[in-house]
Scaffold this motif. Structure first.
Motif, PDB file in Angstrom:
ATOM      1  N   CYS A   1       0.862  -1.186   0.000  1.00 36.30           N
ATOM      2  CA  CYS A   1       0.000   0.000   0.000  1.00 36.30           C
ATOM      3  C   CYS A   1       0.895   1.233   0.000  1.00 36.30           C
ATOM      4  O   CYS A   1       1.640   1.420   0.953  1.00 36.30           O
ATOM      5  CB  CYS A   1      -0.823   0.004   1.288  1.00 36.30           C
ATOM      6  N   ARG A   2       0.822   2.044  -1.021  1.00 39.00           N
ATOM      7  CA  ARG A   2       1.639   3.251  -1.059  1.00 39.00           C
ATOM      8  C   ARG A   2       0.849   4.464  -0.587  1.00 39.00           C
ATOM      9  O   ARG A   2      -0.373   4.427  -0.503  1.00 39.00           O
ATOM     10  CB  ARG A   2       2.148   3.470  -2.478  1.00 39.00           C
TER      11      ARG A   2
ATOM     12  N   VAL B   1      -1.166  -7.835  15.629  1.00 37.47           N
ATOM     13  CA  VAL B   1      -2.143  -6.871  16.146  1.00 37.47           C
ATOM     14  C   VAL B   1      -1.539  -5.984  17.233  1.00 37.47           C
ATOM     15  O   VAL B   1      -2.073  -4.913  17.547  1.00 37.47           O
ATOM     16  CB  VAL B   1      -3.394  -7.605  16.692  1.00 37.47           C
ATOM     17  N   LYS B   2      -0.415  -6.403  17.804  1.00 40.29           N
ATOM     18  CA  LYS B   2       0.132  -5.700  18.973  1.00 40.29           C
ATOM     19  C   LYS B   2       0.461  -4.226  18.728  1.00 40.29           C
ATOM     20  O   LYS B   2       0.186  -3.386  19.593  1.00 40.29           O
ATOM     21  CB  LYS B   2       1.364  -6.452  19.500  1.00 40.29           C
ATOM     22  N   PRO B   3       1.034  -3.850  17.576  1.00 45.43           N
ATOM     23  CA  PRO B   3       1.273  -2.411  17.365  1.00 45.43           C
ATOM     24  C   PRO B   3      -0.011  -1.596  17.380  1.00 45.43           C
ATOM     25  O   PRO B   3      -0.007  -0.428  17.778  1.00 45.43           O
ATOM     26  CB  PRO B   3       1.944  -2.370  15.991  1.00 45.43           C
TER      27      PRO B   3
ATOM     28  N   ASN C   1     -11.061  -0.694  11.689  1.00 48.13           N
ATOM     29  CA  ASN C   1     -11.712  -0.722  10.378  1.00 48.13           C
ATOM     30  C   ASN C   1     -12.107   0.670   9.915  1.00 48.13           C
ATOM     31  O   ASN C   1     -11.919   1.031   8.743  1.00 48.13           O
ATOM     32  CB  ASN C   1     -12.944  -1.634  10.425  1.00 48.13           C
ATOM     33  N   GLN C   2     -12.639   1.475  10.827  1.00 45.78           N
ATOM     34  CA  GLN C   2     -13.059   2.823  10.454  1.00 45.78           C
ATOM     35  C   GLN C   2     -11.866   3.726  10.167  1.00 45.78           C
ATOM     36  O   GLN C   2     -11.900   4.541   9.241  1.00 45.78           O
ATOM     37  CB  GLN C   2     -13.924   3.424  11.564  1.00 45.78           C
ATOM     38  N   THR C   3     -10.820   3.572  10.950  1.00 48.81           N
ATOM     39  CA  THR C   3      -9.664   4.459  10.811  1.00 48.81           C
ATOM     40  C   THR C   3      -8.788   4.083   9.624  1.00 48.81           C
ATOM     41  O   THR C   3      -8.287   4.959   8.910  1.00 48.81           O
ATOM     42  CB  THR C   3      -8.817   4.448  12.104  1.00 48.81           C
ATOM     43  N   ALA C   4      -8.611   2.770   9.405  1.00 54.84           N
ATOM     44  CA  ALA C   4      -7.704   2.312   8.347  1.00 54.84           C
ATOM     45  C   ALA C   4      -8.427   1.960   7.052  1.00 54.84           C
ATOM     46  O   ALA C   4      -7.780   1.789   6.015  1.00 54.84           O
ATOM     47  CB  ALA C   4      -6.922   1.097   8.832  1.00 54.84           C
TER      48      ALA C   4
ATOM     49  N   ALA D   1      -1.964  -4.436   5.252  1.00 55.74           N
ATOM     50  CA  ALA D   1      -1.241  -3.313   4.638  1.00 55.74           C
ATOM     51  C   ALA D   1      -1.933  -1.980   4.919  1.00 55.74           C
ATOM     52  O   ALA D   1      -1.281  -0.967   5.169  1.00 55.74           O
ATOM     53  CB  ALA D   1      -1.102  -3.541   3.132  1.00 55.74           C
ATOM     54  N   LEU D   2      -3.263  -1.981   4.883  1.00 58.22           N
ATOM     55  CA  LEU D   2      -4.009  -0.751   5.183  1.00 58.22           C
ATOM     56  C   LEU D   2      -3.790  -0.318   6.629  1.00 58.22           C
ATOM     57  O   LEU D   2      -3.664   0.879   6.920  1.00 58.22           O
ATOM     58  CB  LEU D   2      -5.496  -0.968   4.915  1.00 58.22           C
ATOM     59  N   LEU D   3      -3.723  -1.285   7.547  1.00 59.62           N
ATOM     60  CA  LEU D   3      -3.367  -0.956   8.927  1.00 59.62           C
ATOM     61  C   LEU D   3      -1.982  -0.323   8.980  1.00 59.62           C
ATOM     62  O   LEU D   3      -1.761   0.677   9.665  1.00 59.62           O
ATOM     63  CB  LEU D   3      -3.388  -2.217   9.795  1.00 59.62           C
ATOM     64  N   GLY D   4      -1.050  -0.917   8.262  1.00 57.67           N
ATOM     65  CA  GLY D   4       0.310  -0.392   8.239  1.00 57.67           C
ATOM     66  C   GLY D   4       0.397   1.015   7.692  1.00 57.67           C
ATOM     67  O   GLY D   4       1.216   1.830   8.145  1.00 57.67           O
ATOM     68  N   LYS D   5      -0.465   1.320   6.748  1.00 57.77           N
ATOM     69  CA  LYS D   5      -0.454   2.661   6.157  1.00 57.77           C
ATOM     70  C   LYS D   5      -0.785   3.727   7.195  1.00 57.77           C
ATOM     71  O   LYS D   5      -0.319   4.871   7.104  1.00 57.77           O
ATOM     72  CB  LYS D   5      -1.449   2.707   4.992  1.00 57.77           C
ATOM     73  N   LEU D   6      -1.584   3.359   8.216  1.00 57.05           N
ATOM     74  CA  LEU D   6      -1.859   4.284   9.323  1.00 57.05           C
ATOM     75  C   LEU D   6      -0.575   4.738   9.999  1.00 57.05           C
ATOM     76  O   LEU D   6      -0.458   5.873  10.451  1.00 57.05           O
ATOM     77  CB  LEU D   6      -2.731   3.602  10.381  1.00 57.05           C
ATOM     78  N   LEU D   7       0.385   3.810  10.096  1.00 54.33           N
ATOM     79  CA  LEU D   7       1.652   4.104  10.767  1.00 54.33           C
ATOM     80  C   LEU D   7       2.672   4.734   9.828  1.00 54.33           C
ATOM     81  O   LEU D   7       3.627   5.358  10.282  1.00 54.33           O
ATOM     82  CB  LEU D   7       2.237   2.814  11.352  1.00 54.33           C
TER      83      LEU D   7
END
Length: 306
Positions: free
Chosen positions: A48-49, A70-72, A146-149, A208-214
Motif C-alpha cells: 500500500c503506497r 495486532v500488537k502495534p 476498520n473505520q480508521t484504516a 497493509a491498510l493498517l500499516g499505512k496508518l503508521l
C-alpha cells in the motif's frame, strides 16, 4: 531516488519467487490446531503506497488471524485514547533478549513487561482496553481499526475456539505474575481479551491498510503516537532478532505466528506479507526474505541516505 514508488511488477515477482523458495526452511506453528493446518505453500504480499498504485502478489484471497501483528495497533489504540503517560507506566520500551512468551524475562524485570510487542506487554495492555468483557473490548478495537484504516477485519470465531482449545500455559503463568506484580487487574479477563484480539483476521490488503496508518500522515493519528509505535516495532517487533534485522533491513516490522509480517516504510507506505512457515524465533521465513530483498533492492532502510 530510492523509494517504494520505483518498484516494478517484474522486481516484485522476482523477489517474491525467491522468497517463496525459502519457506521450506521454516515450520508452520503447531501449538494451535487451526494454525497447524495452514498450507505451508501459501504466500501473499500486498503493498500500500501513500498515493498511487498498489501491488499484490500470490495468494491474496487467503484469510488469516493477525496474532501478534495486532500488537502495534493495540498499542496505537491505547496511546490515542489514554495517552503515552498512562500507557508507558504499564509497559517498558526495552528490547527483550528472550522469547516472546518468556516468564523468566518478566520475573527478572520484577513483573513489568519489557515492551508492548511481547506477550507480557500485550496481555497487560489488553487488560486496559475499554469495554465490559473480552468480546466487547475486541469489538471496540476492531471497529476503530476498520473505520480508521479502511480495512475489513473480523473476529474469527473458529480460530478463537482453536486458540482456547490449546491453552497456553506460558501465557497463563505470565498473566498470573502480572496480577501479582500489580500490572493486571483480572487474569482471566486479560487472557480472554488477548486471545480475542489475536484472532482478529483478514487478508494481506487489510494488514497493509493498517500499516499505512503508521506510515503516512493522515490527520487521524497523532504524529507522536505513530513515531512511538514505529520505533518500538523497529527495536522490538521481531523479538530477539529485532536488532539484527534492523541492521539488515532497517524498517519497523511486526510478525505474528500465523505467518504474518508487516513492514512500515515511513512517509511512503506499508508492506504486508503472509507465509506460514516460521523460523526458530517465530518470524515468517519467506516473508522476511521478501522484505529484505525489497528493502535492499530499493534502498528503503530508514538509515539509508535519501
Amino acid at each position: 531516488m530510492s523509494e517504494l514508488k520505483t518498484l516494478t511488477t517484474l522486481e516484485l515477482s522476482a523477489w517474491a519467487q525467491q522468497a517463496k523458495a525459502k519457506a521450506s526452511q521454516g515450520r508452520v506453528a503447531d501449538r494451535i490446531p487451526l494454525l497447524a493446518a495452514a498450507d505451508y505453500k501459501f504466500f501473499a504480499v500486498h503493498i500500500c503506497r501513500k498515493a498511487g498504485r498498489t501491488f499484490s502478489f500470490g495468494d491474496t484471497a487467503c484469510m488469516f488471524p493477525l496474532m501478534s501483528a495486532v500488537k502495534p495497533f493495540l498499542l496505537l489504540y491505547l496511546l490515542e485514547y489514554l495517552g503515552a503517560k498512562s500507557v508507558f507506566q504499564w509497559v517498558g520500551v526495552e528490547p527483550s533478549s528472550t522469547s516472546f512468551n518468556s516468564l523468566e524475562q518478566l520475573i527478572a524485570d520484577r513483573g513489568r513487561p519489557r515492551n508492548p510487542m511481547i506477550n507480557s506487554g500485550a496481555i497487560t495492555l489488553a487488560d486496559k482496553l475499554p469495554g465490559y468483557n473480552a468480546r466487547d473490548r475486541t469489538q471496540h478495537l476492531c471497529t476503530w481499526l476498520n473505520q480508521t484504516a479502511g480495512c475489513k477485519l473480523f473476529l474469527d470465531e473458529q480460530m478463537l475456539a482453536s486458540v482456547r482449545s490449546a491453552t497456553s500455559q506460558a501465557n497463563l503463568a505470565i498473566a498470573e505474575h502480572l496480577v501479582y506484580a500489580g500490572y493486571v487487574k483480572n487474569q482471566e479477563t486479560a487472557i480472554d481479551t488477548y486471545e480475542h484480539i489475536c484472532c482478529l483476521s483478514g487478508q494481506v490488503e487489510d494488514l497493509a491498510l493498517l500499516g499505512k496508518l503508521l506510515a503516512c500522515e493522515n490527520g487521524l493519528i497523532t504524529r507522536q503516537n505513530r513515531c512511538s509505535v514505529n520505533a518500538l516495532m523497529l527495536t522490538c517487533g521481531l523479538y530477539q532478532a529485532s536488532c539484527e534485522l534492523a541492521l539488515r533491513i532497517g524498517l519497523p516490522m511486526k510478525s505474528g505466528i500465523s505467518g504474518t509480517l508487516l513492514a512500515i516504510v515511513p512517509g511512503q507506505g506499508a508492506i504486508a506479507c503472509y507465509s506460514p512457515p516460521l523460523d526458530s524465533i517465530g518470524n515468517s521465513v519467506a516473508a522476511l526474505g521478501f522484505i529484505e530483498s525489497l528493502s535492499q533492492g530499493l534502498g528503503l532502510s530508514i538509515f539509508a541516505d535519501k
